[in-house]
Design an enzyme around this catalytic site. Structure first.
Site, PDB file in Angstrom:
ATOM      1  N   ASN A 178       0.960  -1.340  -0.087  1.00 48.01           N
ATOM      2  CA  ASN A 178      -0.030  -0.028   0.127  1.00 48.01           C
ATOM      3  C   ASN A 178       0.994   1.303  -0.091  1.00 48.01           C
ATOM      4  O   ASN A 178       0.443   2.256  -0.160  1.00 48.01           O
ATOM      5  CB  ASN A 178      -0.971  -0.029   1.174  1.00 48.01           C
ATOM      6  N   TYR A 202       5.150   9.985 -11.542  1.00 45.79           N
ATOM      7  CA  TYR A 202       4.127   9.470 -10.859  1.00 45.79           C
ATOM      8  C   TYR A 202       3.095   8.510 -11.587  1.00 45.79           C
ATOM      9  O   TYR A 202       2.844   7.295 -11.368  1.00 45.79           O
ATOM     10  CB  TYR A 202       3.183  10.335 -10.303  1.00 45.79           C
ATOM     11  N   LYS A 222       3.100   4.276 -11.454  1.00 46.59           N
ATOM     12  CA  LYS A 222       1.942   3.576 -11.040  1.00 46.59           C
ATOM     13  C   LYS A 222       1.269   2.465 -12.151  1.00 46.59           C
ATOM     14  O   LYS A 222       0.890   1.424 -11.714  1.00 46.59           O
ATOM     15  CB  LYS A 222       0.509   4.390 -10.702  1.00 46.59           C
TER      16      LYS A 222
END
Length: 257
Positions: A91, A155, A159
């Site tokens: 996470n 980013y 991801k």
């Protein structure tokens, strides 16, 4: 009735943040013992107190998942405390914006180290134990791992790497009975989107930014950490026993709009 085996244990990274805290609370409701880690010791202690008050079994290890020695330490702690490891929930993550002209090599390496590199090598460390329990892995990506965004090259690509990693690991680990899935949250009411907003627009423009964020979603509000945690824990559980390699948006319909 719990959707996890009796005595099951989970390792959760980034557990002090909003989504991590919600995951821990939901695992406690399922009677899953957990090892929680985060770089924020005070936040981690607060989550552990909440879990204990809910009757959950919990140990904490503050530290940095980008450090190989720490990854070895937290997996050993999880197995040493609870005798097994059934679920790994990757996470931990950060959000940093930057135009193509402004992103530096150091900032690129930093975001990749946390968002993409650490999850893979933590899987590698935990894998013998997950194979033994025929366990599950849930990675945390973002809807921006499926879509683009201005000023988000580092980013977004980090991801997207998590999504690709999930697909590859699902193929590798299916013969061992280990399931691997990834959750792709949209704009969730935690500190993370506001960090990006303040960097991109400047402080004091939160209402304007929230209106823009909500407008791109079919469900016209921000998501809550618990709504993401519900999907994470579902994917980790026996209710998702026929799911592996799935990238699940929890984004209010953003990716469909």
């Amino acid at each position: 009735m719990s959707r996890f085996e009796e005595g099951a244990s989970a390792l959760v990274t980034g557990a002090a943040g909003g989504i991590g805290r919600a995951i821990a609370r939901r695992l406690a409701a399922e009677n899953v013992a957990m090892t929680l880690t985060d770089v924020d010791p005070a936040g981690l202690a607060a989550v552990a107190t909440e879990v204990a008050e809910l009757g959950g079994k919990v140990v904490t290890e503050p530290g940095d998942v980008t450090d190989a020695g720490f990854r070895k330490q937290i997996v050993a702690r999880a197995v040493g405390e609870f005798g097994r490891l059934d679920t790994l929930i990757n996470n931990a993550g950060i959000m940093v914006g930057g135009t193509p002209e402004s992103i530096t090599e150091d900032s690129w390496d930093h975001i990749y180290g946390i968002n993409a590199r650490a999850p893979f090598f933590l899987v590698q460390e935990a894998l013998p134990h997950l194979i033994e329990t025929k366990g599950s892995i849930v990675n945390q990506s973002s809807v921006l791992g499926l879509l683009g965004m201005p000023s988000g090259a580092s980013y977004v690509s980090s991801k997207a790497a998590v999504v690709g990693l999930t697909w590859a690991l699902a193929a590798d680990l299916a013969p061992h009975g280990v399931r691997v899935n990834v959750v792709c949250p949209g704009t969730i009411d935690t500190s993370m989107p506001w960090t990006y907003v303040n960097a991109a627009l400047g402080s004091g423009r939160e209402e304007e930014a929230e209106a823009l964020l909500v407008a791109r979603q079919l469900i016209k509000r921000l998501g809550t950490p618990d709504e993401v945690a519900a999907v994470v824990v579902f994917l980790a559980s026996s209710d998702a026993s026929f799911m592996t390699g799935a990238a699940v948006p929890v984004d209010g319909g953003w990716s469909a709009s």
